[in-house]
Design an enzyme around this catalytic site. Structure first.
Site, PDB file in Angstrom:
ATOM      1  N   ASP A  67       0.817  -1.208   0.000  1.00  0.00           N
ATOM      2  CA  ASP A  67       0.000   0.000   0.000  1.00  0.00           C
ATOM      3  C   ASP A  67       0.853   1.261   0.000  1.00  0.00           C
ATOM      4  OD1 ASP A  67       0.978  -0.384   2.551  1.00  0.00           O
ATOM      5  OD2 ASP A  67      -0.957  -0.493   3.530  1.00  0.00           O
ATOM      6  N   ASN A 136      -7.455  -2.453  14.273  1.00  0.00           N
ATOM      7  CA  ASN A 136      -8.841  -2.746  13.907  1.00  0.00           C
ATOM      8  C   ASN A 136      -8.946  -3.930  12.944  1.00  0.00           C
ATOM      9  OD1 ASN A 136      -7.910  -1.712  11.524  1.00  0.00           O
ATOM     10  ND2 ASN A 136      -9.194   0.120  11.518  1.00  0.00           N
ATOM     11  N   HIS A 138      -7.168  -4.379  10.152  1.00  0.00           N
ATOM     12  CA  HIS A 138      -6.907  -4.130   8.730  1.00  0.00           C
ATOM     13  C   HIS A 138      -5.604  -4.798   8.292  1.00  0.00           C
ATOM     14  CE1 HIS A 138      -4.725  -0.070   9.681  1.00  0.00           C
ATOM     15  NE2 HIS A 138      -3.803  -0.891   9.228  1.00  0.00           N
ATOM     16  N   GLU A 143      -9.488  -1.521   5.279  1.00  0.00           N
ATOM     17  CA  GLU A 143     -10.102  -1.190   6.555  1.00  0.00           C
ATOM     18  C   GLU A 143     -11.380  -2.017   6.765  1.00  0.00           C
ATOM     19  OE1 GLU A 143      -8.478   0.508   8.581  1.00  0.00           O
ATOM     20  OE2 GLU A 143      -7.959   2.523   7.935  1.00  0.00           O
TER      21      GLU A 143
HETATM   22  N1  LIG Z   1      -0.801   0.152   6.196  1.00  0.00           N
HETATM   23  C1  LIG Z   1      -0.052  -0.226   7.341  1.00  0.00           C
HETATM   24  C2  LIG Z   1      -0.262  -1.704   7.619  1.00  0.00           C
HETATM   25  O1  LIG Z   1       0.269  -2.453   6.534  1.00  0.00           O
HETATM   26  C3  LIG Z   1       0.385  -2.086   8.921  1.00  0.00           C
HETATM   27  O2  LIG Z   1       0.233  -3.473   9.135  1.00  0.00           O
HETATM   28  C4  LIG Z   1      -0.255  -1.320  10.047  1.00  0.00           C
HETATM   29  C5  LIG Z   1       0.297  -1.687  11.421  1.00  0.00           C
HETATM   30  O3  LIG Z   1       1.494  -0.999  11.657  1.00  0.00           O
HETATM   31  P1  LIG Z   1       2.476  -1.299  12.847  1.00  0.00           P
HETATM   32  O4  LIG Z   1       3.265  -2.499  12.454  1.00  0.00           O
HETATM   33  O5  LIG Z   1       3.331  -0.079  12.946  1.00  0.00           O
HETATM   34  O6  LIG Z   1       1.645  -1.535  14.058  1.00  0.00           O
HETATM   35  O7  LIG Z   1      -0.027   0.058   9.815  1.00  0.00           O
HETATM   36  C6  LIG Z   1      -0.368   0.638   8.574  1.00  0.00           C
HETATM   37  O8  LIG Z   1      -1.682   1.044   8.633  1.00  0.00           O
END
Ligand SMILES: N[C@@H]1[C@@H](O)[C@H](O)[C@@H](COP(=O)(O)O)O[C@@H]1O
Length: 265
Positions: A67, A136, A138, A143
């Protein structure tokens, strides 16, 4: 869905990195789906170290990131392209032309989404898709309420995700509300999915993903239908599961079986 519960984040990174190292030994021209966020950073550091020691090479590897924020240029320090260059690509022997991140600054994002899907297909599909998970549930930026068969597209971020990611932007700085993300259907086509989660803030999402109904309310729960998903978590992220001991028992049995099969080889 295989769930591996380990003591801490260091062990989670090593277990995940081993899967990538083994894949590279089997197929040096592998196609990897990569993720941003803080969770995969230790895994990237392990792979960088292995690469710099000459144990593995990314010279023939192609990558596709999950993404990107919309309306951030690749040079923006908070863009996922910038993150990947800084945290991973600049430290390994990968050809930069073989690394793709959805173009957040595309003149026509809808065309860019179609082209991204076509590029994944042209590369022969994704061998291993690395994932983190949002609080959440995702995955990528899919989402809650995302269509479980969605393809790469523009997605609006939830207020929760915007708040979670606000720590990376300075006060008053433009923070994107939209993203381009691989769809859940895109992720489900990866031959192997490796999802990492650490820390108690992920416990609720891990429980919903592993034990909850398959539901658009927890996009990661779609992985219950994926034939080869490995969920690697530390004790804290596993703390919401009803029976962590069962998953530890399964993993011990798997390791014993592996040792037996290797003994026969
Ligand atoms: N788009 C990314 C996700 O791909 C990732 O898994 C999530 C959790 O991030 P973290 O690993 O910093 O908790 O954050 C973002 O929203």
């Amino acid at each position: 869905m295989k769930v591996v519960i380990l003591d801490d984040a260091t062990q989670v990174a090593s277990y995940g990195a081993d899967i990538f190292r083994e894949q590279l030994a089997k197929k040096p021209d592998s196609v990897f789906g990569l993720a941003t966020g803080s969770t995969p950073l230790s895994l990237y550091r392990e792979l960088i170290a292995s690469n710099q020691r000459g144990e593995i090479s990314f010279a023939r590897v192609k990558t596709f990131n999950l993404d990107e924020y919309m309306d951030l240029a690749p040079e923006h320090p908070q863009s996922y392209r910038h993150f990947m260059n800084r945290e991973f690509f600049e430290h390994i022997d990968i050809d930069p032309d073989n690394t793709r991140v959805p173009p957040g600054d595309a003149a026509n994002p809808l065309v860019a989404c179609r082209e991204y899907e076509a590029a994944i297909e042209d590369a022969g599909g994704i061998d291993i898709q690395l994932l983190g998970i949002g609080r959440n549930g995702h995955i990528g930026f899919n989402e809650p309420t995302s269509c479980l068969s969605s393809r790469t597209r523009v997605k609006t971020l939830t207020r929760e995700t915007i708040a979670d990611n606000a720590r990376f932007f300075s006060a008053g700085e433009f923070q994107p509300q939209l993203s381009i993300t691989m769809g859940i259907g895109t992720i489900m086509e990866a031959r192997l999915v490796v999802l990492l989660a650490t820390g108690s803030s992920k416990a609720r999402a891990i429980r919903a993903m592993v034990e909850g109904p398959v539901s658009a309310w927890c996009p990661a729960s779609a992985l219950q239908m994926h034939p080869a998903t490995v969920v690697i978590v530390d004790e804290e992220a596993a703390s919401g599961l009803s029976d962590p001991a069962f998953f530890k028992h399964i993993e011990a049995q798997n390791q014993a079986l592996l040792a037996r099969l290797q003994g026969q080889a």
